[in-house]
Design an enzyme around this catalytic site. Structure first.
Site, short mmCIF file in Angstrom:
data_model
loop_
_atom_site.label_atom_id
_atom_site.label_comp_id
_atom_site.label_asym_id
_atom_site.label_seq_id
_atom_site.Cartn_x
_atom_site.Cartn_y
_atom_site.Cartn_z
N THR A 145 0.82 -1.20 0.00
CA THR A 145 0.00 0.00 0.00
C THR A 145 0.86 1.25 0.00
O THR A 145 0.63 2.18 -0.78
CB THR A 145 -0.93 -0.01 1.23
OG1 THR A 145 -1.60 -1.27 1.31
CG2 THR A 145 -1.95 1.11 1.15
N ALA A 146 1.84 1.33 0.89
CA ALA A 146 2.72 2.50 0.96
C ALA A 146 3.84 2.44 -0.06
O ALA A 146 4.19 3.45 -0.68
CB ALA A 146 3.29 2.64 2.37
N HIS A 188 -5.81 -4.06 11.20
CA HIS A 188 -5.34 -2.68 11.20
C HIS A 188 -4.13 -2.52 12.13
O HIS A 188 -4.03 -1.55 12.87
CB HIS A 188 -6.45 -1.73 11.64
CG HIS A 188 -7.66 -1.76 10.77
ND1 HIS A 188 -8.91 -1.37 11.22
CD2 HIS A 188 -7.82 -2.13 9.48
CE1 HIS A 188 -9.79 -1.51 10.24
NE2 HIS A 188 -9.15 -1.97 9.17
N ALA A 233 2.23 1.54 7.82
CA ALA A 233 1.37 1.68 9.00
C ALA A 233 2.14 1.55 10.31
O ALA A 233 1.67 2.03 11.35
CB ALA A 233 0.25 0.65 8.96
N MET A 242 -6.36 2.05 5.75
CA MET A 242 -5.81 2.12 4.40
C MET A 242 -5.70 3.55 3.88
O MET A 242 -4.66 3.95 3.35
CB MET A 242 -6.67 1.29 3.43
CG MET A 242 -6.27 1.42 1.97
SD MET A 242 -7.19 0.30 0.89
CE MET A 242 -8.89 0.81 1.21
#
Length: 622
Positions: free
Chosen positions: A23-24, A554, A582, A594
């Site tokens: 994601t990052a 999460h 995260a 997200m």
């Protein structure tokens, strides 16, 4: 360019090496490679799955969770606070990371959540107002129908970003009545704009669903990587696992990140970075890689047979995770949920046809209704007072806190205490889920969470409950010096009794919503908790919670800003090494994470560009 062979990759003189194409990581890859003179390399342990229907289709997560081709499939150590269960800990193992296997929920936290990073924890430069432009930069909001019960304001949304957000095209028939029942029970107004930093109340949520043609998942690959995969200065190596960061010593004795050692197809290789190594391996594997490289708690490293290069007892600590429980009711005759597709082959065929013909029906996206309430509004004054007293004096967590920075933990507890006494704080999330939510089976295999109603019941509907500001803390630490060995993951689920109080209050409230007269004729009987469990007795509600939770996926905080990295996300005590994912979030937020991870990575790309003298491009993107 597209993914490359290992020999081409290791021979490239990279400026930046990004460990993890999730994601990052793919945000950073896309933004840093905007500079044509900069060589960017991404190392990903999984595969490129562009166009894979399991990834693209809204119904895909259940097929990917637990599959080692998509999921790292980690398992926690037994959790003392949750009756010694060991939990499935899924993490995306593919380009796109967990943005490719999650349930696509697009939430933003309360403004206070982000402001507390700066105001309560001392992480300067990270406030809601400073992060909002990056939420917008990552987003491409599709038009929302006025009747969608999701008010949006152009002032706080982006319409040209890489990640599409939209309202799902299908809504369970019960949900209009359920939304009214939520409003009635909570006595809260619906939020004026739930993405503006104030999302108390109930509404239909956005999802990362691209509806410009066939509804498909919008994620880091489709949004950030696919449009730029032809760039000659961007190379991605898939199916390669980084083993450690290669460190050398500067003349002043401070280690310098020179590159990484990786494992690919049975062989090990070294690859160098002229400017920086950036860890974007997530909250489990970024701290693992730091420890494998000798950066961490000396006692942990010694136990794993790793020489300590940089002592930092906070690496891998401060793990925070949302937990979920649920109340499920059987629907009345004629009331459809996704469970109905498991019970009626003809109905399943009908909805398969709807999806194939016009991309509608229950297979086009199934979860839409959610909301947030304060804890104080769901509990008596006596209950709130008792909860407050336990926040700072909880024997069940004293052992965990002794190995972490006591002052840091105290400030986190003070922030949570202030929120829980605030009648406008989004302490508890409720998610309308048109299916039976099976926590009894889902803890060991997340793919089984929504796998049909129990024997003897027809279609069900569930209200999922989650505590947004857990006080429980856990850790991720290496067990051995072998990078192929999974780390010890201890989420510390329900190790703090206040987390049990909050979830129990949420369960009682969810049951009250189902019993509203507004749902007469729409639900028949409670399935879980079982009918014999007395939810008016808080001890019974707490006991149910301890045995019926699953993680929300999460996890954050294991390389926290202020403790492991500084406000520019640079690893303390090491040069040319950052963490961007995260794991740098210092404290849990009232949202699926997200959207926040996308925003953090977008901001990190600007920080890195500025530090490296590439500032001329910054303003064009805000």
């Amino acid at each position: 360019m597209a993914t490359v062979k290992v020999i081409d990759f290791i021979q490239t003189p990279f400026d930046f090496l990004i460990v993890g194409g999730g994601t990052a990581g793919l945000v950073l890859a896309a933004r840093l490679s905007e500079e044509p003179g900069i060589q960017v390399g991404v190392i990903e342990a999984g595969s490129l799955r562009l166009g894979d229907p399991k990834v693209d289709l809204p119904t895909g997560p259940g097929q990917m969770l637990g599959d080692p081709g998509y999921d790292w499939n980690f398992e926690s150590i037994p959790q003392a606070g949750a009756n010694a269960k060991a939990y499935h800990i899924p993490r995306g193992r593919m380009l796109g990371g967990s943005s490719g296997i999650n349930f696509m929920s697009y939430n933003r936290p309360s403004a206070e959540d982000i402001d507390d990073w700066a105001n309560k924890l001392g992480v300067k430069g990270w406030t809601w107002s400073e992060l909002l432009p990056y939420f917008k930069r990552s987003e491409n909001l599709e038009p929302i129908e006025p009747s969608a019960s999701c008010p949006v304001s152009p002032k706080v949304h982006g319409t040209g970003g890489p990640i599409h957000t939209s309202i799902g095209p299908w809504q369970a028939p019960i949900e209009e009545s359920l939304l009214a029942a939520f409003d009635e029970a909570a006595r809260l107004q619906r939020p004026a704009e739930p993405y503006s930093g104030a999302h108390l109340g109930f509404y239909r949520s956005l999802f990362t669903l691209d509806r410009t043609s066939t509804p498909v998942r919008s994620y880091a690959v489709s949004g950030y990587y696919a449009p730029v995969m032809g760039r000659p200065n961007l190379k991605v190596l898939e199916n390669a696992q980084v083993c450690r960061i290669l460190l050398s010593d500067a003349s002043d004795g401070i280690p310098v990140a020179e590159g990484v050692e990786l494992h690919h197809a049975g062989a090990r290789y070294a690859v160098s970075a002229r400017r920086e190594v950036i860890l974007s391996a997530g909250s489990v594997q970024s701290p693992q890689l730091l420890e494998l490289s000798g950066i961490g708690d000396p006692s942990v490293l010694e136990g794993a047979g790793i020489a300590c290069r940089v002592a930092n007892t906070d690496v891998g600590s401060n793990l925070q995770e949302h937990t979920m429980s649920a109340v499920s009711y059987e629907c009345a005759d004629g009331i459809m949920s996704v469970d109905s597709l498991f019970k009626d082959p003809a109905l399943l065929e009908e909805h398969q046809s709807l999806y194939a013909k016009n991309h509608s029906g229950a297979l086009s996206g199934s979860v839409s209704l959610m909301g947030f309430t304060p804890y104080s509004s769901l509990s008596t004054e006596t209950q709130v007072d008792a909860t407050m007293a336990r926040i700072f004096d909880a024997p069940s967590v004293s052992g965990r806190l002794s190995q972490q920075n006591a002052s840091y933990q105290r400030r986190q507890q003070e922030a949570v205490a202030a929120r829980m006494q605030n009648r406008w704080s989004a302490d508890i999330q409720f998610i309308g889920t048109p299916a039976y939510f099976n926590t009894a089976a889902g803890y060991a295999s997340c793919a089984k969470i929504m796998s049909g109603p129990p024997v003897g019941y027809s279609a069900c509907y569930s209200i999922v409950v989650s505590n947004m500001y857990p006080l429980s803390r856990g850790s991720v630490h290496v067990r051995t010096s072998n990078p192929m060995d999974a780390p010890a993951i201890d989420p510390g689920f329900l190790s703090h009794p206040v987390d049990v109080d909050v979830l129990a209050a949420g369960i009682v409230f969810a049951d009250r919503v189902f019993r509203s007269t507004l749902l007469n004729g729409k639900v028949r009987r409670r399935v879980s908790p079982p009918a014999g469990l007395d939810l008016s007795n808080m001890d019974e509600a707490r006991q149910f919670v301890r045995n019926h939770i699953v993680p929300y996926h999460h996890a954050l905080g294991t390389c926290a800003m202020g403790q492991v990295v500084d406000e520019k996300l640079r690893v303390k005590g090491v040069r040319r090494l950052r963490v961007v994912d995260a794991s740098v979030m210092p404290m849990q937020v009232s949202a699926a994470i997200m959207a926040t991870v996308y925003a953090i990575a977008e901001r990190a790309s600007d920080i890195i560009k500025k530090d490296c003298g590439f500032g001329r491009r910054l303003r064009a993107h805000i």
